[in-house]
Design an enzyme around this catalytic site. Structure first.
Site, PDB file in Angstrom:
ATOM      1  CB  SER A   1      59.716  10.221  62.020  1.00 32.42           C
ATOM      2  OG  SER A   1      61.090   9.959  62.142  1.00 32.42           O
TER       3      SER A   1
ATOM      4  CE  LYS B   1      62.555  12.801  62.218  1.00 33.09           C
ATOM      5  NZ  LYS B   1      63.065  11.871  61.191  1.00 33.09           N
TER       6      LYS B   1
ATOM      7  CE1 TYR C   1      64.673  13.486  65.601  1.00 30.44           C
ATOM      8  CE2 TYR C   1      66.322  11.947  66.417  1.00 30.44           C
ATOM      9  CZ  TYR C   1      65.327  12.268  65.514  1.00 30.44           C
ATOM     10  OH  TYR C   1      64.983  11.387  64.529  1.00 30.44           O
TER      11      TYR C   1
ATOM     12  CE1 TYR D   1      61.616  10.251  57.354  1.00 33.12           C
ATOM     13  CE2 TYR D   1      60.356   8.224  57.363  1.00 33.12           C
ATOM     14  CZ  TYR D   1      60.887   9.304  58.026  1.00 33.12           C
ATOM     15  OH  TYR D   1      60.697   9.441  59.347  1.00 33.12           O
TER      16      TYR D   1
ATOM     17  CB  VAL E   1      61.055   3.619  62.729  1.00 27.21           C
ATOM     18  CG1 VAL E   1      61.763   3.968  61.448  1.00 27.21           C
ATOM     19  CG2 VAL E   1      61.568   4.393  63.912  1.00 27.21           C
TER      20      VAL E   1
HETATM   21  N1  GLN Z   1      63.912   8.079  66.428  1.00 28.55           N
HETATM   22  C1  GLN Z   1      64.071   7.608  65.098  1.00 28.55           C
HETATM   23  C2  GLN Z   1      65.477   7.919  64.602  1.00 28.55           C
HETATM   24  O1  GLN Z   1      65.967   8.953  64.909  1.00 28.55           O
HETATM   25  C3  GLN Z   1      63.043   8.227  64.228  1.00 28.55           C
HETATM   26  C4  GLN Z   1      63.127   7.766  62.778  1.00 28.55           C
HETATM   27  C5  GLN Z   1      61.786   7.524  62.146  1.00 28.55           C
HETATM   28  O2  GLN Z   1      60.761   7.383  62.799  1.00 28.55           O
HETATM   29  N2  GLN Z   1      61.788   7.394  60.837  1.00 28.55           N
HETATM   30  O3  GLN Z   1      66.099   7.150  63.933  1.00 28.55           O
END
Ligand code: GLN
Length: 311
Positions: free
Chosen positions: A64, A67, A189, A241, A259
């Site tokens: 993420s 993003k 994505y 988050y 993550v």
């Molecule tokens: N690729 C992960 C997902 O789509 C990214 C989520 C994250 O890093 N919080 O679930």
């Protein structure tokens, strides 16, 4: 202002290398293979100097942390009005893969949760899947200061297990929030999440945002200056988050976690910070990463609302 930064990072590395709470993400099977003990802290100042302590050779995927960078590319491609109308900027009290909002209003709460990031990916230009990925990869390279590379194993692993993100994407399509081929957008994505980096490169990406969109090492512009504030606001409000409020309270700088165990944090006009440590807390944020950023913010009065001068 940053007197003693390097010894401070070394001391924080020593202080937190024994912090073993949390666990490595397993819902993407390939991420479960990460060595939970790896740990690195890196910074890049806007004057181009930088240093890393710990496992500076550790490689991971952006997840993420991609993003905000893809949000930037979407802003440059589709313009502010369209991006904000489609993705929103409101914080969510829910997890990063939440469906909240999609069913009723048909749009995500913000571009830092998965649904919003699938929307920003859908806005990226290009004729084919490969062409769109190549443009994205080139843009990400400008932040990292080196050719961005796809981690094929993580990409394949997430591709095979992305049922929830696929569901989010089809829901978005059913509401008209994304248009075109859902599988193409989802693939883009998943690829943005599977771009590899080391911690110094992560700090360089954060420093690019701290430096008004220009990578301080290469001098290359990654994003138009007019969009940097948009990105930083969204990161501050939503980057961590459902921990974002607490983060704003205790750390107070725009940041994004992934993550894989990565956190990138931006001290505007000063520096970018990268931390990698794969053990995650219940929100999906790196536990050592949180501890390091909190301690750094306190030590150097980095909170953007702090009006005291540092000692
Ligand atoms: N690729 C992960 C997902 O789509 C990214 C989520 C994250 O890093 N919080 O679930």
């Amino acid at each position: 202002m940053l007197h003693d930064l390097e010894p401070t990072l070394e001391a924080l590395y020593e202080r937190y290398r024994g912090l073993n709470t949390g666990s490595v993400a397993t819902y993407i099977p390939e991420l479960a293979k990460a060595d939970p003990d790896r740990f690195c802290i890196a910074v890049r100042l806007v004057d181009g100097t930088g240093f890393a302590v710990g496992d500076s050779d550790a490689r991971f995927t952006l997840q993420s942390c991609s993003k905000p960078l893809i949000l930037a590319q979407a802003l440059m491609t589709a313009g502010r009005e369209i991006v904000i109308a489609l993705t929103g900027v409101e914080p969510t009290g829910n997890s990063f893969s939440s469906m909240v909002g999609l069913d009723q209003v048909g749009k995500p709460l913000n571009p830092m949760v998965n649904a919003g990031a699938i929307v920003t990916a859908s806005l990226l230009a290009g004729r084919t899947r490969e062409d769109r990925f190549e443009r994205m990869r080139r843009n990400l390279s400008a932040y990292l200061g080196t050719e961005a590379e796809l981690d094929e194993a993580v990409y394949e692993s997430e591709r095979r297990t992305s049922d929830r993100n696929r569901a989010l994407a089809y829901l978005l399509k059913s509401k008209g929030t994304i248009e075109g081929d859902v599988e193409d957008h989802l693939d883009l994505y998943i690829r943005q999440c599977a771009i590899g980096a080391d911690t110094q490169q992560l700090a360089d990406a954060a420093a690019t945002l701290a430096n008004n969109g220009v990578n301080p090492v290469t001098g290359q512009r990654a994003v138009d200056a007019e969009f940097v504030q948009d990105i930083l606001v969204v990161m501050l409000m939503n980057g961590m988050y459902n921990y974002a409020g607490r983060w704003a309270y205790e750390v107070g700088i725009p940041a994004k976690s992934g993550v894989s165990g990565a956190i990138m944090a931006v001290v505007p006009g000063v520096m970018g910070i990268g931390v990698y440590s794969p053990r995650l807390d219940e929100y999906g944020n790196s536990t050592r990463g949180l501890a390091v950023c909190q301690a750094l913010s306190r030590r150097f009065n980095l909170h953007i609302l702090d009006q005291r001068t540092p000692d």
